[in-house]
Design a protein around this motif. Structure first.
Motif, short mmCIF file in Angstrom:
data_model
loop_
_atom_site.label_atom_id
_atom_site.label_comp_id
_atom_site.label_asym_id
_atom_site.label_seq_id
_atom_site.Cartn_x
_atom_site.Cartn_y
_atom_site.Cartn_z
N LEU A 81 0.63 -1.38 0.10
CA LEU A 81 -0.24 0.24 -0.19
C LEU A 81 1.23 1.33 -0.18
CD1 LEU A 81 -2.79 0.25 2.62
CD2 LEU A 81 -1.39 2.18 2.10
N VAL A 82 0.84 2.34 -1.04
CA VAL A 82 1.73 3.06 -0.64
C VAL A 82 0.86 4.54 -0.43
CG1 VAL A 82 2.79 4.27 -2.05
CG2 VAL A 82 2.83 2.04 -3.09
N PRO A 83 0.61 5.19 0.38
CA PRO A 83 0.31 6.98 0.56
C PRO A 83 0.61 7.48 -0.29
CG PRO A 83 1.01 5.45 2.76
CD PRO A 83 1.81 5.21 1.67
N LEU A 84 -0.90 7.96 -1.38
CA LEU A 84 -0.27 9.42 -2.38
C LEU A 84 -0.08 10.57 -0.78
CD1 LEU A 84 -1.83 7.79 -5.07
CD2 LEU A 84 0.04 7.69 -4.94
N LEU A 85 0.52 11.46 -0.42
CA LEU A 85 0.89 11.99 0.83
C LEU A 85 1.58 12.95 0.22
CD1 LEU A 85 -1.05 10.04 3.70
CD2 LEU A 85 -2.33 12.02 1.79
N LEU A 86 1.84 14.07 0.53
CA LEU A 86 3.06 14.83 0.50
C LEU A 86 3.73 14.66 1.88
CD1 LEU A 86 2.29 17.25 -2.53
CD2 LEU A 86 4.39 15.14 -2.30
N THR A 87 3.51 14.25 3.10
CA THR A 87 3.33 14.59 4.53
C THR A 87 3.14 13.59 5.19
OG1 THR A 87 1.72 16.07 4.50
CG2 THR A 87 3.17 17.23 4.02
N GLU A 88 4.13 13.35 6.20
CA GLU A 88 3.16 12.65 7.30
C GLU A 88 2.42 13.13 7.95
OE1 GLU A 88 6.57 9.10 7.86
OE2 GLU A 88 7.47 11.23 8.53
N VAL A 117 4.84 7.54 2.53
CA VAL A 117 4.48 8.40 1.91
C VAL A 117 5.50 9.10 0.84
CG1 VAL A 117 3.26 9.29 3.93
CG2 VAL A 117 5.07 10.62 3.40
N LEU A 118 4.77 9.82 -0.33
CA LEU A 118 6.18 10.15 -1.08
C LEU A 118 6.73 11.63 -0.85
CD1 LEU A 118 3.24 10.02 -3.78
CD2 LEU A 118 5.02 8.39 -3.57
N GLY A 119 6.00 12.27 0.06
CA GLY A 119 7.00 13.57 0.70
C GLY A 119 8.13 12.96 1.34
N PRO A 120 9.24 13.77 2.29
CA PRO A 120 10.05 13.54 3.35
C PRO A 120 9.51 13.09 4.45
CG PRO A 120 10.36 15.99 2.57
CD PRO A 120 9.00 15.08 1.78
N ILE A 122 9.58 12.42 8.66
CA ILE A 122 9.99 13.22 9.55
C ILE A 122 11.85 12.96 9.87
CG2 ILE A 122 9.21 15.07 11.77
CD1 ILE A 122 6.62 13.93 11.09
N GLY A 123 12.09 14.25 9.61
CA GLY A 123 13.39 13.97 9.68
C GLY A 123 14.52 13.18 8.70
N GLY A 124 13.86 12.84 7.49
CA GLY A 124 14.13 12.42 6.44
C GLY A 124 14.85 13.56 5.46
N THR A 125 14.82 12.53 4.24
CA THR A 125 15.53 13.58 2.94
C THR A 125 14.30 13.71 1.80
OG1 THR A 125 16.35 11.87 2.02
CG2 THR A 125 17.58 13.07 3.84
N VAL A 126 14.44 15.01 0.86
CA VAL A 126 13.28 14.71 -0.64
C VAL A 126 14.19 14.08 -0.68
CG1 VAL A 126 12.18 16.50 -1.75
CG2 VAL A 126 13.35 17.26 1.25
N ASP A 127 13.56 13.44 -1.87
CA ASP A 127 13.27 12.41 -2.95
C ASP A 127 14.05 13.48 -4.20
OD1 ASP A 127 13.30 10.67 -5.40
OD2 ASP A 127 13.08 9.16 -3.79
N GLY A 128 14.75 13.03 -4.81
CA GLY A 128 15.40 13.80 -6.28
C GLY A 128 13.71 13.71 -6.99
N LEU A 129 13.31 12.54 -7.08
CA LEU A 129 12.28 12.67 -7.81
C LEU A 129 10.89 13.71 -7.95
CD1 LEU A 129 11.69 8.58 -8.48
CD2 LEU A 129 12.62 10.17 -10.19
N LEU A 130 11.02 13.50 -6.66
CA LEU A 130 10.20 14.49 -6.28
C LEU A 130 10.78 16.08 -6.37
CD1 LEU A 130 7.36 15.69 -4.96
CD2 LEU A 130 9.13 15.61 -2.29
N LEU A 131 11.35 16.39 -6.37
CA LEU A 131 12.45 17.74 -7.01
C LEU A 131 12.60 17.74 -8.40
CD1 LEU A 131 14.95 17.89 -4.00
CD2 LEU A 131 13.54 19.27 -3.70
N ALA A 132 13.17 16.91 -8.76
CA ALA A 132 12.52 16.64 -10.60
C ALA A 132 11.13 17.24 -11.32
CB ALA A 132 12.91 15.25 -10.78
N ARG A 162 7.67 21.33 9.00
CA ARG A 162 8.79 21.12 8.97
C ARG A 162 9.56 20.29 7.41
NH1 ARG A 162 8.63 21.34 14.31
NH2 ARG A 162 9.02 18.44 14.40
N THR A 163 8.48 19.75 6.66
CA THR A 163 8.80 18.80 5.70
C THR A 163 8.61 19.34 4.96
OG1 THR A 163 6.78 17.48 5.38
CG2 THR A 163 8.93 16.66 7.00
N VAL A 164 7.48 19.90 4.44
CA VAL A 164 7.22 21.32 3.82
C VAL A 164 8.76 22.00 3.06
CG1 VAL A 164 5.97 22.63 2.86
CG2 VAL A 164 5.28 20.42 3.93
#
Length: 265
Positions: A81-88, A117-120, A122-132, A162-164
């Motif tokens: 199951l993949v949450p289509l969410l940009l924040t936790e 989730v698709l976004g970072p 909390i305490g993680g990194t932003v995926d390069g695919l999302l930035l692209a 904070r992740t945003v």
């Protein structure tokens, strides 16, 4: 609960593990259309034998529990199951596990693994695919800019915000321009306020990147606020970005579905 129809196929580990995308859901039909488009993109990326289903937490059917029940009835042995969410925020931490618990309460027995989730995180990194994907949507406006606002739906969860802000900082760094986070609801600043602040700081051409997976009322409110404040460009939501399908698969790839157990969800 009535489960949607699902065709049977051999319960063979050689087949790709079924992927269930879980969107928030919206009364706006464009949101469901965006999710269905992502389903098709992920199916194409997986290739023959792919089983990819859409589900929704609210407003739109089917619910995740319905989809999971139908997959098990069709002979599937596991699912991711993949949450289509940009924040936790609340939806990621509470609603998603609750959806799997609802399926368990209805008798689901197969293992279900839940990705990040698709976004970072909390305490993680932003995926390069999302930035692209964000950069490509900005480029598609055709406008030059010297500052950017990253406009999101908004949440009362300070850690999620904070992740945003982190995503805004990394987007600005990759573009080489200042970038501020803004919100359509629940927290300041609005997109218009962020545009005004950047212009007051010396920016002359402020563009707005959309931290949204689909169009809807909050997206439109954020973009209207930005335009009223003098933004020179407002990007489209991420709905059809090819990078999103690859990001979904990268989230799935971090999970070993064969090792998943009911406790993994």
């Amino acid at each position: 609960m009535t489960a949607p129809a699902a065709s049977h196929r051999p319960a063979d580990p050689g087949f790709p593990t079924p992927i269930v995308l879980v969107a928030h859901g919206s009364r706006d039909p464009r949101a469901a259309a965006a999710t269905r488009a992502l389903v098709r993109a992920v199916e194409a990326a997986v290739g023959p034998g792919a089983v990819v289903r859409a589900s929704y937490l609210d407003h739109t059917l089917p619910r995740p529990a319905q989809v999971l029940t139908a997959l098990e009835a069709a002979g599937e042995r596991r699912a991711v199951l993949v949450p289509l969410l940009l924040t936790e925020a609340f939806h990621g931490r509470v609603d998603i596990p609750g959806a799997v618990a609802a399926a368990r309460a209805d008798g689901l027995r197969m293992p279900v693994a839940v990705s990040d989730v698709l976004g970072p995180r909390i305490g993680g990194t932003v995926d390069g695919l999302l930035l692209a994907a964000l950069r490509r949507r900005l480029a598609a406006t055709g406008e030059k800019f010297d500052a950017v606002v990253l406009a999101a739906a908004g949440t009362r969860d300070a850690a999620a915000r904070r992740t945003v802000a982190q995503a805004a900082g990394e987007l600005g760094a990759t573009l080489g321009v200042p970038c501020r986070a803004a919100y359509a609801s629940a927290a300041p600043p609005t997109a218009g306020e962020a545009v005004a602040a950047l212009r007051a700081g010396g920016a002359r051409r402020v563009a707005v990147a959309a931290y949204f997976l689909a169009p809807g009322l909050l997206y439109e409110a954020a973009m209207a606020s930005a335009r009223d404040a003098g933004a020179v460009a407002t990007a489209a939501p991420l709905e059809g970005a090819a990078e999103l399908a690859r990001l979904v698969l990268s989230r799935v790839a971090t999970i070993d579905p064969l090792a998943a157990s009911p406790r993994a969800a």
